[in-house]
Scaffold this active site. Structure first.
Site, PDB file in Angstrom:
ATOM      1  N   LYS A  75     -46.056 -21.886 -11.443  1.00 58.54           N
ATOM      2  CA  LYS A  75     -46.680 -20.917 -10.569  1.00 58.54           C
ATOM      3  C   LYS A  75     -48.238 -20.945 -11.381  1.00 58.54           C
ATOM      4  O   LYS A  75     -47.996 -21.175 -12.799  1.00 58.54           O
ATOM      5  CB  LYS A  75     -46.252 -19.388 -10.882  1.00 58.54           C
ATOM      6  CG  LYS A  75     -47.023 -18.312 -10.452  1.00 58.54           C
ATOM      7  CD  LYS A  75     -46.767 -17.271 -10.885  1.00 58.54           C
ATOM      8  CE  LYS A  75     -47.398 -15.902 -10.695  1.00 58.54           C
ATOM      9  NZ  LYS A  75     -47.036 -14.580 -10.607  1.00 58.54           N
ATOM     10  N   SER A 150     -46.880 -12.044  -6.423  1.00 57.96           N
ATOM     11  CA  SER A 150     -47.329 -12.631  -6.467  1.00 57.96           C
ATOM     12  C   SER A 150     -47.130 -13.921  -6.805  1.00 57.96           C
ATOM     13  O   SER A 150     -47.321 -14.412  -5.972  1.00 57.96           O
ATOM     14  CB  SER A 150     -48.184 -11.837  -7.900  1.00 57.96           C
ATOM     15  OG  SER A 150     -48.272 -12.735  -8.748  1.00 57.96           O
ATOM     16  N   SER A 174     -43.377  -9.210  -8.804  1.00 61.35           N
ATOM     17  CA  SER A 174     -43.942 -10.420  -8.548  1.00 61.35           C
ATOM     18  C   SER A 174     -42.609 -11.383  -9.099  1.00 61.35           C
ATOM     19  O   SER A 174     -43.069 -12.759  -8.036  1.00 61.35           O
ATOM     20  CB  SER A 174     -44.918 -11.008  -9.049  1.00 61.35           C
ATOM     21  OG  SER A 174     -46.431  -9.294  -9.031  1.00 61.35           O
TER      22      SER A 174
END
Lengths: 483, 95
Positions: A75, A150, A174
């Site tokens: 990420k 997210s 997330s």
């Protein structure tokens, strides 16, 4: 090759079925082929091939670890030395990280291959990946729907097999929410289990990194690499790391599962309720006992979270001042103009909203009414979980109120977006570990089952998830066109 | 509870956050709505509850005062928008 589990990939690399270079080239080709999903912000092709060459040499010398030579992706919230680390923001579009996050360092030591950096909501603030400066990510199950957020890039990349596995971070859901929307397995560990060093901070008392993978078995291998005490993270917990794969095959006979009546109230959509009921029945067949529990303060999790997270965000994001790194506005007339315009131009709308909300909640005269009040409610919610977990071993429930919603459907209404976090944020407030596993489909979109455990029982959660994945095949479904 | 456009302008000033004039009204509306959500918290009596900052109630860990990092000044400054001779450059503050 992209359909294999991490264990199968490791075996293939060792048996000579394929090399790490071949495997890496295969994933890089898929990333190019499915570029339209917008899962990656940066593809690190050259680094990936260098990593793969080194991994092949290491494997040839018999020194390989579980992830050596396996192509994965980070990420874009984890700092990667000499590689752009944007956090999904214009503010950091020019930021080349000068050091590695501890998590990244651990993957490097394991000899994993870095394919690139994955798209995400700006500064991890969002539940749909639509707040990214780099544009929305598309859900491979239906490209008109969101992948969740997210960690939306991570969820979509793993689901569409554009990475064998990925990292995510979870402040209010997330990891779990995109895992649910994308039909993969995502685990948010206990707060303090995985180092936050070099993981760009959103809300420091809630943020936690974790694995996003195709199965619980794969997630166990990833967590093994990620977890552990880190002296560089002052909130890291100094506790030994168990072998997360060792207990995967343990029996679930006698397991006590709690279902919070607040999670299964009439508010829950009937299709979701029916899907989850079927999943929980599988556990009954595996020998588990089901019991209703109650957590009366859960309903206040959303207001408490949306005070605490923005308050911490407003403090954390004060470091982005246009002076030391990141975006700086053109021709500032004075220092205040430099700060104000760099921040105003560098941050997107949702980030600004949360900075404003947090600044207000922490300002003179409001601190007790909002921040302290929210922290008190946080304790009551945490006590609700503690009490429930004295009666049962784990708690199960939905991850999301509905399957993936449409791109553009909620972005204009922040409150509606916040309410979609209802089943996940209380777990962050309590700091507990929880995972999401695929448990069925509604209208061809995946549905996640959430399993919440006591502190530092990630091994048990993975065991419980793995046993379900031995008797169901939801986690093996692949979105059409990505086989 | 609702905020006014002036409140939002003042909060933005405290945060040193530039907000375009034409966006003030939409932020005012959004923040007022979020505040309404927050006021639900007052339904619950929390008089004798200790605020919770860390899930394990762990206190800040201290370390021995020893050198653990190397000097990376040049590397860290190489990504600054404007730096020279080991100094970050900003518009003139004092005439």
């Amino acid at each position: 090759m992209h359909t294999k589990s991490l264990t199968e990939l490791a075996q293939g690399l060792r048996s000579g079925e394929f090399s790490s270079v071949e495997l890496t080239q295969h994933f890089l080709k898929r990333i190019k082929q499915y570029h339209d999903l917008n899962t990656y912000i940066t593809v690190t092709e050259e680094i990936a091939l260098q990593n793969a060459i080194a991994a092949d040499a290491r494997l040839a010398s018999g020194q390989g670890a579980a992830l050596t030579g396996i192509p994965m992706a980070q990420k874009d919230i984890f700092c990667t030395l000499d590689i752009k680390t944007s956090c999904g923001s214009k503010m950091l579009d020019n930021f080349i990280a000068p050091y590695n996050a501890t998590v990244v360092e651990k993957f490097n030591q394991a000899g994993a291959v870095l394919l690139g950096k994955l798209n995400m909501d700006e500064f991890a603030m969002g539940s749909s990946n639509e707040t990214s400066y780099y544009g929305a990510v598309k859900n491979p199950w239906n490209i008109n729907t969101v992948p969740g957020g997210s960690s939306g890039g991570s969820g979509a990349a793993v689901a569409s097999r554009l990475a064998s596995c990925a990292t995510g971070t979870d402040t209010g859901g997330s990891i779990r929410q995109p895992a649910a929307h994308c039909g993969i397995t995502g685990l948010k560990p206990t707060y303090g289990r995985v180092s936050r060093y070099g993981m760009i901070a959103y809300a420091s008392s809630l943020d936690q990194g974790g694995p996003m993978a195709r199965s619980a078995e794969d997630a166990a291998i990833l967590l093994q690499t990620m977890a552990g005490f880190d002296p560089k993270d002052s909130t890291s917990v100094d506790l030994s790391v168990p072998d997360y794969s060792a207990g995967l095959n343990n029996s679930l006979a006698g397991l006590k599962i709690g279902l919070p009546k607040e999670f299964f109230s009439t508010d829950l959509n009937s299709d979701m309720a029916a899907t989850l009921k079927t999943a929980i029945n599988e556990y009954r067949k595996l020998g588990a006992e089901i019991k209703e529990v109650s957590m009366p303060n859960l309903k206040l999790a959303i207001p408490a979270y949306y005070v605490i997270a923005p308050a911490e965000c407003s403090a954390n994001l004060s470091r982005f001042d246009g002076v030391r790194f990141g975006y700086r506005c053109e021709n500032p007339v004075d220092l205040t103009d430099l700060y104000t315009r760099s921040r105003g131009e560098g941050f997107g709308k949702e980030v600004k909203r949360r900075i404003l909300m947090g600044t207000y909640a922490l300002s003179t005269g409001y601190y007790d009414a909002y921040y302290v009040k929210a922290q008190k409610i946080r304790r009551l919610i945490s006590d609700d979980f503690k009490n429930a977990l004295t009666e049962v071993d784990v708690i199960m429930g939905p991850v999301t109120p509905t399957p993936a919603f449409g791109i553009g459907e909620k972005i204009a209404d922040p409150i509606e977006m916040y309410l979609s976090d209802i089943y996940t944020i209380a777990i962050n407030l309590a700091g507990l570990p929880a995972l999401s596993i695929p448990a069925g489909f509604i209208n061809d979109l995946p549905v996640g089952l959430q399993i919440i455990g006591n502190y530092f029982t990630e091994d048990r959660l993975l065991n419980i998830a793995h046993q379900y994945q031995q008797v169901t095949d939801w986690h093996q479904h692949t979105p059409k066109g990505f086989e | 509870m609702s905020l006014t456009a002036d409140d939002v302008t003042q909060i933005a000033h405290l945060a040193r956050l530039g907000i375009d004039k034409q966006d003030i009204d939409s932020y005012t509306k959004d923040l007022s709505g979020i505040l309404d959500l927050m006021t639900q918290m007052s339904e619950l009596n929390t008089d004798n509850v200790d605020p919770m900052a860390h899930p394990m109630d762990q206190a800040q860990r201290l370390r021995t005062d020893s050198i653990s990092e190397h000097n990376n000044r040049d590397k860290f400054m190489s990504i600054a928008p404007q730096a020279e001779a080991g100094l970050y450059l900003v518009p003139k503050v004092i005439e």
